[in-house]
Design a protein around this motif. Sequence first.
Motif, PDB file in Angstrom:
ATOM      1  N   ARG A 166       0.842  -1.207   0.000  1.00 60.61           N
ATOM      2  CA  ARG A 166       0.000   0.000   0.000  1.00 60.61           C
ATOM      3  C   ARG A 166       0.876   1.256   0.000  1.00 60.61           C
ATOM      4  O   ARG A 166       0.592   2.226  -0.716  1.00 60.61           O
ATOM      5  CB  ARG A 166      -0.929  -0.007   1.218  1.00 60.61           C
ATOM      6  CG  ARG A 166      -2.066  -1.006   1.120  1.00 60.61           C
ATOM      7  CD  ARG A 166      -3.140  -0.729   2.163  1.00 60.61           C
ATOM      8  NE  ARG A 166      -2.649  -0.956   3.522  1.00 60.61           N
ATOM      9  CZ  ARG A 166      -2.730  -2.120   4.151  1.00 60.61           C
ATOM     10  NH1 ARG A 166      -3.272  -3.169   3.550  1.00 60.61           N
ATOM     11  NH2 ARG A 166      -2.270  -2.259   5.378  1.00 60.61           N
TER      12      ARG A 166
ATOM     13  N   GLY B  86      -1.016  -1.541  -6.266  1.00 60.05           N
ATOM     14  CA  GLY B  86      -2.443  -1.816  -6.157  1.00 60.05           C
ATOM     15  C   GLY B  86      -2.890  -3.104  -6.804  1.00 60.05           C
ATOM     16  O   GLY B  86      -3.962  -3.612  -6.475  1.00 60.05           O
TER      17      GLY B  86
ATOM     18  N   ALA C  28      -1.743  -6.051  -4.201  1.00 59.17           N
ATOM     19  CA  ALA C  28      -2.495  -5.806  -2.965  1.00 59.17           C
ATOM     20  C   ALA C  28      -3.988  -6.046  -3.192  1.00 59.17           C
ATOM     21  O   ALA C  28      -4.686  -6.573  -2.320  1.00 59.17           O
ATOM     22  CB  ALA C  28      -2.251  -4.388  -2.468  1.00 59.17           C
TER      23      ALA C  28
ATOM     24  N   GLN D 121      -6.618  -8.582  -1.112  1.00 57.72           N
ATOM     25  CA  GLN D 121      -7.424  -7.868  -0.127  1.00 57.72           C
ATOM     26  C   GLN D 121      -8.670  -8.636   0.322  1.00 57.72           C
ATOM     27  O   GLN D 121      -9.248  -8.317   1.361  1.00 57.72           O
ATOM     28  CB  GLN D 121      -7.826  -6.493  -0.684  1.00 57.72           C
ATOM     29  CG  GLN D 121      -8.895  -6.516  -1.752  1.00 57.72           C
ATOM     30  CD  GLN D 121      -9.117  -5.147  -2.390  1.00 57.72           C
ATOM     31  OE1 GLN D 121      -8.156  -4.473  -2.798  1.00 57.72           O
ATOM     32  NE2 GLN D 121     -10.363  -4.726  -2.477  1.00 57.72           N
TER      33      GLN D 121
END
Length: 503
Positions: free
Chosen positions: A229, A234, A237, A241
């Motif tokens: 992060r 992105g 991650a 998530q």
Amino acid sequence: MAAQDVPGSGIAPGTRENSSARSLGFSEEMAQAGVVVAVVSGTDLPTDLTLDSSARERVAKAVSDAKFEGKLGQSVNVYAVGDIEHLLIVGAARDEGQAPDWRSAAGSAIQALSSSKAAIALVGAPDVAAMADMAFGVTLGQYRFDRYKSDAKPTEAGPVTIVGGQAAAASALWQSRHQPLAEGVAFARDLVNEPANVVYPESFIARAREKLAGVDRISIEVLDQADMRRLGMGAIAGVGQGSPRGARLMMITYRGAGGPPLALAGKGITFDSGGISIKPNTNMWEMKGDMSGAAAVTGAMLSLAKSKAPVHVVAAVALAENMPGGNAQRPGDVVRTLSGKTIEIRSTDAEGRLVLSDAIEYAVQQKKPFALVDIATLTGSVGVALGPEFAGVFARKDEYANRAIAAGRATGEHLWALPLHPNYRDAVKSDIADVKNSDASPAPGASAGAHFIEYFVPEDLPWVHIDMASVDRAATNLPLVPAGSRGFGVMLLDELVRNWRPQ
């Protein structure tokens, strides 16, 4: 009711290791053995096999009756031959012009004798290299993954001895080169065969650290979800998530030489449910193996480092668990990668290319490699195109693909070149972001995946993409692969890294 305070049940399914295999040694003299395996590439028996004329006539008749020609896959059993209780003759000959396959012949023999408890002697190797190859075949052929079988017991089987001239030299070659490679393949198989409640991003790294501990010139760096992060990663991650087990990026560096490194990148989806774009139930259990690319690069690093290969190589191991959940990313989301480029998520089940996009960018930024090879169980469509005999390989230049194909030919982990094309490249473009991760018609699925990854590889960087989705598992026993994970890619990458140097 209180919320779960640990991911999963918190109860390990087992605590013991796989049952032990037969011990292995080399000798210039025939050891006392209950079974003698004669490995041949024709119909003549090895000179190491001492039989009187009557016994030889009996064996010759058995060979003739079986129409045995010494070809790979052929075998003949003869019992009570002179002083030999059980003689197994196996073929090693391949097609005309090809060298005998001592590895596969020995692997087939050890599998055929899996129920025997007797000591085994293998004869017939014509030189030091063939003796070491036989040891390699025996080791991988008798691989087992049985640690969760409650009735599994330590083997009581006798040892295996490879018999031939220059046994000391063969043993040295085995220990310095072949044994580390076999260890790398077995480690990759272990990682892939483990269930996903045992191997997940954090535990994958723990196992790699344990296996590589104390190995010279190895270093390991790990990024967790918070690091990603902070860095703006992105894509990887985002895949992680939806799971309580966050994503990880592990960077392994082996400095066996100076100069810039060759970079490897492996897809490590430790379980792929498909996320919100959830997969159908049929065979979803196989998705515990969606981290076969990560296992391959990790196993190759182990082999290269333990054999003290004179190379500089780094591995980006991109690890995440792709799960549905209230915090999972959705189809239609847009994510920003470390490179600043953006991705429209059309399907959360096209996640391998997402984790690789950030892993590749990080490796390029931080390690400045002279070339990059990524390997992944990326698409089902590669299996439709090539079946279970070949992995697909993509490269911007034929010379790079040909390097990988040659390495595959040398190791028996075969590749077939598939196309990149400007029309396919355009097909991965998104209307609202830079690229989209799915729905790339008219591009074939494997080519669309390759072009997506290509978008994150600098244009001037030599690059090879290997889609291994059709070859990561063996449904039935193969000579070097008992049914289960093949550990595909370890031998291929080891060979490729050793022979690719900066220009």
